[in-house]
Design an enzyme around this catalytic site. Structure first.
Site, PDB file in Angstrom:
ATOM      1  CG  HIS A  36      33.560 -31.204  92.263  1.00  0.00           C
ATOM      2  ND1 HIS A  36      34.561 -32.289  92.385  1.00  0.00           N
ATOM      3  CD2 HIS A  36      32.325 -31.880  92.289  1.00  0.00           C
ATOM      4  CE1 HIS A  36      34.192 -33.253  92.514  1.00  0.00           C
ATOM      5  NE2 HIS A  36      32.692 -33.210  92.571  1.00  0.00           N
ATOM      6  CD  GLU A 118      33.598 -29.893  88.486  1.00  0.00           C
ATOM      7  OE1 GLU A 118      34.069 -28.672  88.989  1.00  0.00           O
ATOM      8  OE2 GLU A 118      33.990 -30.670  88.442  1.00  0.00           O
ATOM      9  CG  HIS A 157      36.729 -33.260  94.404  1.00  0.00           C
ATOM     10  ND1 HIS A 157      37.160 -33.133  93.097  1.00  0.00           N
ATOM     11  CD2 HIS A 157      36.870 -34.655  94.698  1.00  0.00           C
ATOM     12  CE1 HIS A 157      37.697 -34.273  92.649  1.00  0.00           C
ATOM     13  NE2 HIS A 157      37.269 -35.359  93.464  1.00  0.00           N
ATOM     14  CG  ASP A 167      38.094 -29.255  93.723  1.00  0.00           C
ATOM     15  OD1 ASP A 167      38.586 -30.329  94.126  1.00  0.00           O
ATOM     16  OD2 ASP A 167      37.115 -29.733  93.149  1.00  0.00           O
TER      17      ASP A 167
END
Length: 182
Positions: A36, A118, A157, A167
């Site tokens: 992500h 992330e 994602h 993303d």
């Protein structure tokens, strides 16, 4: 330094900032890695707003965008900042709430069988070399500890929630990343 996952399902050496936003897994083997991006406010880096967001402490008065998201209860397992530093929010054996409504190879609810990472960034801004270096090391450690995570089971994602998400975006260099994993 080679990274390792320890028996507490944490990445050794990562900064820990525990999020309450997780659940027990439903006896699913971890077999998927989801990449992500996040920046809060969008496009701004080097602050502690992601920590606050994933721990339900984001102040809606700090930025107009926060008024839209501060009540969301989300998390990821790991966050890699622009310098390549790692924060762990949820142990890998728990389901972090990163994927939302999602599907991979006919299986729904990817949170149950995935690890979410992330990267501090945006869809269209190049990621840093430190982020790639760290992400590659982290991925190798995860693939070593969770052998069901194969290169074919590493996605963005956007790949598991294509209608909702974009993303890690066109700026993410999948070829560089995946070619470094073998």
């Amino acid at each position: 330094v080679l990274l390792k996952v320890n028996k507490e399902h944490r990445l050794e050496g990562a900064r820990v900032c525990d999020s309450p936003n997780f659940s027990d897994r439903l006896n699913e083997e971890i077999s998927l890695l989801v990449i992500h991006n996040i920046s809060l406010p969008p496009g701004q880096f080097g602050n502690n707003f992601v920590d606050q967001f994933f721990t339900n402490k984001l102040d809606p008065k700090k930025d107009p965008y926060f008024e839209e998201i501060y009540e969301m209860t989300v998390s990821s397992h790991l966050f890699i900042d622009r310098e390549g530093l790692i924060t762990q929010f949820v142990p890998f054996d728990k389901a972090a709430w990163h994927a939302g409504v999602s599907e991979f190879k006919g299986r729904d609810n990817c949170n149950e069988f995935s690890i979410g990472i992330e990267l501090e960034g945006t869809d269209n801004l190049e990621y840093s070399s430190n982020q790639y270096k760290t992400l590659i090391e982290v991925t190798k450690a995860l693939m070593d500890y969770y052998p069901e995570i194969k290169v074919d089971n590493i996605v963005g994602h956007k790949d598991i929630a294509p209608v909702r998400k974009t993303d890690p975006g066109e700026a993410f260099d999948w070829d560089l990343y995946k070619s470094s994993l073998s």
